[in-house]
Design a protein around this motif. Structure first.
Motif, mmCIF file in Angstrom:
data_model
loop_
_atom_site.group_PDB
_atom_site.id
_atom_site.type_symbol
_atom_site.label_atom_id
_atom_site.label_comp_id
_atom_site.label_asym_id
_atom_site.label_seq_id
_atom_site.Cartn_x
_atom_site.Cartn_y
_atom_site.Cartn_z
ATOM 1 N N GLY A 96 0.901 -3.873 -8.919
ATOM 2 C CA GLY A 96 -0.197 -3.578 -7.538
ATOM 3 C C GLY A 96 -1.095 -2.591 -8.101
ATOM 4 O O GLY A 96 -2.135 -2.134 -7.238
ATOM 5 N N HIS A 115 -3.561 -3.467 -5.063
ATOM 6 C CA HIS A 115 -3.354 -4.583 -4.195
ATOM 7 C C HIS A 115 -1.792 -4.651 -3.727
ATOM 8 O O HIS A 115 -0.914 -4.080 -4.199
ATOM 9 N N GLY A 135 -6.275 -9.791 -6.988
ATOM 10 C CA GLY A 135 -4.770 -9.692 -6.950
ATOM 11 C C GLY A 135 -4.019 -10.725 -6.162
ATOM 12 O O GLY A 135 -4.688 -11.657 -5.573
ATOM 13 N N ASP A 137 -2.497 -10.805 -3.264
ATOM 14 C CA ASP A 137 -2.794 -10.715 -1.899
ATOM 15 C C ASP A 137 -4.209 -11.100 -1.164
ATOM 16 O O ASP A 137 -4.471 -10.948 -0.261
ATOM 17 N N THR A 139 -7.395 -11.037 -2.056
ATOM 18 C CA THR A 139 -8.294 -10.039 -1.866
ATOM 19 C C THR A 139 -9.161 -9.780 -3.006
ATOM 20 O O THR A 139 -8.617 -9.809 -4.380
ATOM 21 N N ARG A 141 -11.643 -6.671 -4.338
ATOM 22 C CA ARG A 141 -11.795 -5.202 -4.225
ATOM 23 C C ARG A 141 -12.526 -4.659 -5.027
ATOM 24 O O ARG A 141 -12.631 -4.624 -6.213
#
Length: 368
Positions: A96, A115, A135, A137, A139, A141
């Motif tokens: 992450g 992430h 990622g 998740d 999302t 970013r």
């Protein structure tokens, strides 16, 4: 010019490509780079870096043809690597984290928890001021690289596994399984969607508005970002295509493809006849299951005719970049990053990259 490719068999291949009327590709080196399969490769004007499932990033000095060291910041498979100019490298991994590296001293300037799941892909804006990441998740970013902080978070309906800026930085694309969503920077909204039959494994902007897309089949397709229509498609390999790279040399657009069938192929693309199938310039069989690909251009010796768009934009942004770098040093080198610096690198004895047949020769000599 060097074609560099990683594979499942833990080896980094180097093939020297000689541009001429009839292009040639010859094996230059093989290096047992990692203790697990290679997952990512990136190049700038001097270095090649590789990421692997063994959680390390290996550095190679292509000017001297030596192994330069290893970066040990991540805990998890390295999923993405991208240089910005000559001074910075960004890396993402399954832990992450996104790490920002200074490539002069190879130290970690900042380690960002980007992430909640894996970082699957990242892309740096041509200005060097922004980066995008996606990622597991769900999302997307946006990162302010001047201040080293999150600028914007967009929730996605599914996990995206590729994100890429266009060369002019005015649009970007995300890939979710077999779907490419095209966004405009000024509105951050989707302007069009391209859908393919198979899962997409790699894509590349050929121009600001033309995408080359490869997936879990043997076909390369060129799409218009404006109309989302397929301009051309052709069978490039005998197995699924794992990666695409492209560069421009003397007005000639060259596409390089790597496949699970072991072949690396170079194609000549005529943008004035984009609907015509590109002509094959040359090919080489690595005899390995390839996973990732890049092309290292020796800009010092290849002069003006070999300079590609990346080199041109890098030169154009040099003054702006130097001011950004000064700001980065203020914001990124804070007290919280001491642990990152302590863990940043191991440097083994610098080893020459070996010619492909060197090991075999040694065995023959010892047996004799």
């Amino acid at each position: 010019m060097e074609l560099v490719a990683g594979c499942y068999e833990q080896v980094l291949f180097g093939f020297a490509a000689q541009p001429a009327e009839s292009w040639t590709v010859v094996p230059d080196f093989t290096h047992h780079a990692h203790s697990a399969s290679l997952s990512a490769v990136a190049v700038n004007n001097r270095y090649v870096v590789t990421g692997s499932r063994d959680e390390t990033i290996q550095i190679y000095d292509m000017k001297k043809k030596i192994e330069h060291g290893a970066l040990l910041q991540h805990n998890g498979t390295i999923t993405c690597l991208e240089f910005y100019g000559t001074a910075h490298l960004l890396s993402g991994a399954e832990d992450g984290l996104i790490c920002i590296w200074n490539t002069k001293r190879w130290e970690c300037l900042k380690s960002i928890k980007a992430h909640k799941g894996h970082v699957t892909s990242l892309s740096i804006h041509p200005s060097g001021k922004l980066a995008l990441s996606v990622g597991t998740d769900k999302t997307l970013r946006t990162w302010n690289l001047v201040e080293g902080r999150s600028a914007f978070i967009k929730n996605l309906k599914q996990n995206a596994h590729i994100i890429k800026w266009s060369p002019d930085g005015e649009r970007y694309v995300t890939v979710i399984t077999n779907k490419v969503d095209i966004y405009r920077l000024d509105t951050a909204s989707i302007t069009g969607t391209i859908t393919t039959e198979k899962r997409i494994s790699s894509l590349r902007f050929i121009t600001d508005s033309i995408l080359a897309i490869a997936g879990d089949d043997e076909i390369i397709r060129f799409y218009s970002c404006d109309s989302q229509k397929c301009l051309c498609e052709f069978k490039a390999h005998e197995n699924r295509i794992k990666d695409i790279y492209s560069f421009e040399r003397g007005g000639q657009h060259v596409i390089v493809t790597a496949s699970s069938d072991g072949y690396i192929k170079m194609w000549n693309l005529d943008l004035n006849k984009i609907k015509d199938v590109p002509s094959l310039l040359c090919e080489v069989n690595s005899k390995a299951r390839l996973t990732c690909l890049a092309v290292w251009l020796d800009r010092a010796s290849e002069t003006k005719e070999n300079s590609d768009k990346a080199a041109t934009s890098s030169q154009a942004n040099e003054d702006e970049k130097s001011s950004i770098v000064r700001k980065k040093k203020v914001y990124w080198m804070d007290e919280s990053d001491k642990t990152a610096k302590q863990k940043r690198k191991i440097t083994p004895e610098k080893q020459k990259l070996k010619a492909p047949l060197q090991k075999k020769k040694k065995k023959l000599n010892s047996s004799a």
